[in-house]
Design a protein around this motif. Sequence first.
Motif, PDB file in Angstrom:
ATOM      1  N   ALA A 283       0.837  -1.206   0.000  1.00 31.94           N
ATOM      2  CA  ALA A 283       0.000   0.000   0.000  1.00 31.94           C
ATOM      3  C   ALA A 283       0.869   1.253   0.000  1.00 31.94           C
ATOM      4  CB  ALA A 283      -0.935  -0.016   1.207  1.00 31.94           C
ATOM      5  N   LYS A 284       1.933   1.235   0.820  1.00 33.91           N
ATOM      6  CA  LYS A 284       2.836   2.386   0.850  1.00 33.91           C
ATOM      7  C   LYS A 284       3.563   2.541  -0.483  1.00 33.91           C
ATOM      8  CE  LYS A 284       4.575   5.907   2.965  1.00 33.91           C
ATOM      9  NZ  LYS A 284       3.702   7.059   3.293  1.00 33.91           N
ATOM     10  N   ALA A 285       3.935   1.422  -1.090  1.00 30.04           N
ATOM     11  CA  ALA A 285       4.609   1.476  -2.382  1.00 30.04           C
ATOM     12  C   ALA A 285       3.693   2.087  -3.449  1.00 30.04           C
ATOM     13  CB  ALA A 285       5.052   0.077  -2.801  1.00 30.04           C
ATOM     14  N   VAL A 286       2.411   1.746  -3.414  1.00 28.24           N
ATOM     15  CA  VAL A 286       1.448   2.314  -4.358  1.00 28.24           C
ATOM     16  C   VAL A 286       1.350   3.826  -4.184  1.00 28.24           C
ATOM     17  CG1 VAL A 286      -1.026   2.469  -4.873  1.00 28.24           C
ATOM     18  CG2 VAL A 286       0.071   0.234  -4.708  1.00 28.24           C
TER      19      VAL A 286
ATOM     20  N   ASP B 212       7.627   1.108 -10.684  1.00 30.48           N
ATOM     21  CA  ASP B 212       7.944   1.841  -9.458  1.00 30.48           C
ATOM     22  C   ASP B 212       7.494   1.078  -8.224  1.00 30.48           C
ATOM     23  OD1 ASP B 212       9.177   3.886 -10.782  1.00 30.48           O
ATOM     24  OD2 ASP B 212       7.491   5.287 -10.665  1.00 30.48           O
ATOM     25  N   VAL B 213       6.294   0.492  -8.279  1.00 28.74           N
ATOM     26  CA  VAL B 213       5.824  -0.322  -7.148  1.00 28.74           C
ATOM     27  C   VAL B 213       6.774  -1.488  -6.925  1.00 28.74           C
ATOM     28  CG1 VAL B 213       3.973  -1.824  -6.293  1.00 28.74           C
ATOM     29  CG2 VAL B 213       3.397   0.320  -7.446  1.00 28.74           C
ATOM     30  N   GLY B 214       7.174  -2.140  -8.020  1.00 32.91           N
ATOM     31  CA  GLY B 214       8.098  -3.257  -7.909  1.00 32.91           C
ATOM     32  C   GLY B 214       9.449  -2.839  -7.368  1.00 32.91           C
ATOM     33  N   ALA B 215       9.937  -1.653  -7.749  1.00 33.38           N
ATOM     34  CA  ALA B 215      11.234  -1.174  -7.274  1.00 33.38           C
ATOM     35  C   ALA B 215      11.215  -0.953  -5.763  1.00 33.38           C
ATOM     36  CB  ALA B 215      11.602   0.122  -7.994  1.00 33.38           C
ATOM     37  N   VAL B 216      10.127  -0.396  -5.232  1.00 30.38           N
ATOM     38  CA  VAL B 216      10.038  -0.163  -3.790  1.00 30.38           C
ATOM     39  C   VAL B 216      10.008  -1.485  -3.030  1.00 30.38           C
ATOM     40  CG1 VAL B 216       8.608   0.785  -1.942  1.00 30.38           C
ATOM     41  CG2 VAL B 216       8.891   2.066  -4.066  1.00 30.38           C
TER      42      VAL B 216
ATOM     43  N   GLY C 270      15.032   0.733  -0.029  1.00 18.59           N
ATOM     44  CA  GLY C 270      15.912   1.899   0.034  1.00 18.59           C
ATOM     45  C   GLY C 270      15.759   2.803  -1.174  1.00 18.59           C
ATOM     46  N   MET C 271      15.164   2.305  -2.255  1.00 25.61           N
ATOM     47  CA  MET C 271      14.947   3.109  -3.461  1.00 25.61           C
ATOM     48  C   MET C 271      14.011   4.268  -3.205  1.00 25.61           C
ATOM     49  SD  MET C 271      16.691   2.320  -6.116  1.00 25.61           S
ATOM     50  CE  MET C 271      15.701   3.149  -7.373  1.00 25.61           C
ATOM     51  N   VAL C 272      13.248   4.192  -2.104  1.00 23.66           N
ATOM     52  CA  VAL C 272      12.327   5.286  -1.773  1.00 23.66           C
ATOM     53  C   VAL C 272      13.087   6.596  -1.662  1.00 23.66           C
ATOM     54  CG1 VAL C 272      10.750   6.166  -0.016  1.00 23.66           C
ATOM     55  CG2 VAL C 272      10.682   3.750  -0.644  1.00 23.66           C
ATOM     56  N   LEU C 273      14.322   6.542  -1.126  1.00 20.24           N
ATOM     57  CA  LEU C 273      15.103   7.754  -0.955  1.00 20.24           C
ATOM     58  C   LEU C 273      15.393   8.437  -2.280  1.00 20.24           C
ATOM     59  CD1 LEU C 273      17.656   6.496   1.725  1.00 20.24           C
ATOM     60  CD2 LEU C 273      15.622   7.917   2.090  1.00 20.24           C
TER      61      LEU C 273
END
Length: 464
Positions: free
Chosen positions: A296-299, A449-453, A458-461
Motif C-alpha cells: 500500500a505504501k509502495a502504491v 515503481d511499485v516493484g522497485a520499492v 531503500g529506493m524510496v530515498l
Amino acid sequence: MSPAMIKEFRLPDLGEGLTESEILSWKVAVGDTVELNQVIAEVETAKAVVELPSPFAGTVAALHEQPGSVVEVGKPIVSFEVDDVAAAPSGVGEPAVDAGNAAGAPAAPPAPVREATLVGYGAAVEQGGHPTRRQRTFAPAARPAVPATASAPAAVEQSAPSAVLQFERQPGRQAERPRSTPPVRKLARDLGVDLTQLSGSGAGGLITREDVQHFAEDAAAPASARPRTGSGRETRTPIKGVRKYTAAAVVQSAFTAPHVTEFLTVDVTAAMELLERLKASRTFQGYKLTPLTLAAKAVLIALKRNPTLNSRWDEAAQEIVEYNYVNLGIAAATPRGLTVPNIKDADAMGLLELSAALSELTEAARAGKTTPADLAGGTISITNIGVFGIDAGTPILNPGEAAILSLGAVRKAPWVHNDELAVRHVMSLSLSFDHRLVDGEQGSRFLADVGAVLSDPGMVLAMV
C-alpha cells in the motif's frame, strides 16, 4: 408538562443515492424510551450493513416495518412520541406529523427542512445547500458520485388488503418476494430455510409454518432418504444486497472501461526482511504489519510519480479528473460478498498511521460494520489475492477508478541474485488500468515503481 406529539421517521438515503434498504433487525420495541442517536435498527443497503441511529429522543410509538422487509427510501419505518417542544436535530429526520392537527384550520407553511443527514452517514449540509468538506491546501478535484445500479422503484401502495401483500414485491422490482407472514419469516430464519425454495400451500400461494417445518425436516433427513429430484438437488439464493450491487458494478466496469492488465514478478526478499525488523521494533509494537502494508505504501509512493493512475473519466463533462488526494480502496471478502472500503487521504499518512488504518478497515469489513461512507469516493484500489494462495490474476476495475493492483502470494522460489541462483521470496503483481486514462507507458512505469520499492525499499530515498 409539554404536550406530546407523534413524529415519523422515514428511511433516509444513507449517503449513497440508494433507493431501498432491508430491515435486518430492530434494536427497540414499541414502548421503549430512546435517546437521540441511539441505535434503533440494523439495515442492509445494496453495499453494506449499517446501524440506524434515532433522529429523536422520545418513546417508540409504532414500528411500521418487520425484519426482512425491503423498504423504499422515504417510507415511514418508525413513529416516536416526543414532547412538543422537542425539535428534531438540524438536518436530521423528517417533518413532524402532528396527530392532533389532522383537521381544523390550515397549518402555517412549514419552515424549510434541510436534507436528512444521520450521524455518521452523508455529508453535513451548509446554508447554501452544499456539503461541507475538510479544507485542503490545494483545489481538489470533485469526488465522484457512486453510480446508481438500478432504476427508481415503483411507488409503494399506501395500504394493503391483507398482511400477505406487505411481503410481495411491488411492480418494477426485479424479483418477487416470497409471500409469507412475519412469524413464518422469523421461523424460516431460525431454521435456516430459504423461502425462495418453497411453494406455499396456503391461500394464493401463501407459505405457512407447516411448509417451513416440512422443508426443514426434509433437509435434515439423511441423503439416502431424500428424493433426488426437484428443488432438493439445487439451492437458490436471492440476488440482493451486496451481491446484487457487486454484480452490477463489475458488469458496468467490464463493459465501460477498456481494461489492460500487465504483470510483474519481483524479488521481495528485502521487503520481507524489512517487515520483520519493523515488527520487532518498539515503534510498531501492537500494530499488524503485512506485505499488504508495504505494498500500500509502495502504491502511494508510485502515484506521486505517476498521477494519471489516480484519476477518473467524466463522460458527462467530457473531462479527465485527476485527484490531488488518494482514497486507497482495499478489496475485502466478507460473508455478505465483496466490498471495497477505502482509506481516506491515505497519501497523507506515514507507515504507522497507514498500518493502523488498514487494520481498522479490515476488522470493520469482517464484522460487517463497513458504512456506505467508507465505500464511497475511492480513487484507486488494491486486491490481495495472495492470501488465498493465488499468484496472479486480471482484476476488474472498481467503477470510476483508473487502476487496481493485485498482489499475489509471497513464495520462496529459485531466483538469480547477484548473478547466482538463490532461493528468494518473490511476488507477482498484476495491474489493470483503464486505457482511456492511462497509456501503456504510464501504467508500465507505475508498476515498475511499485516493484522497485518492494524489491529494494531503500529506493524510496531516490524516488521521493
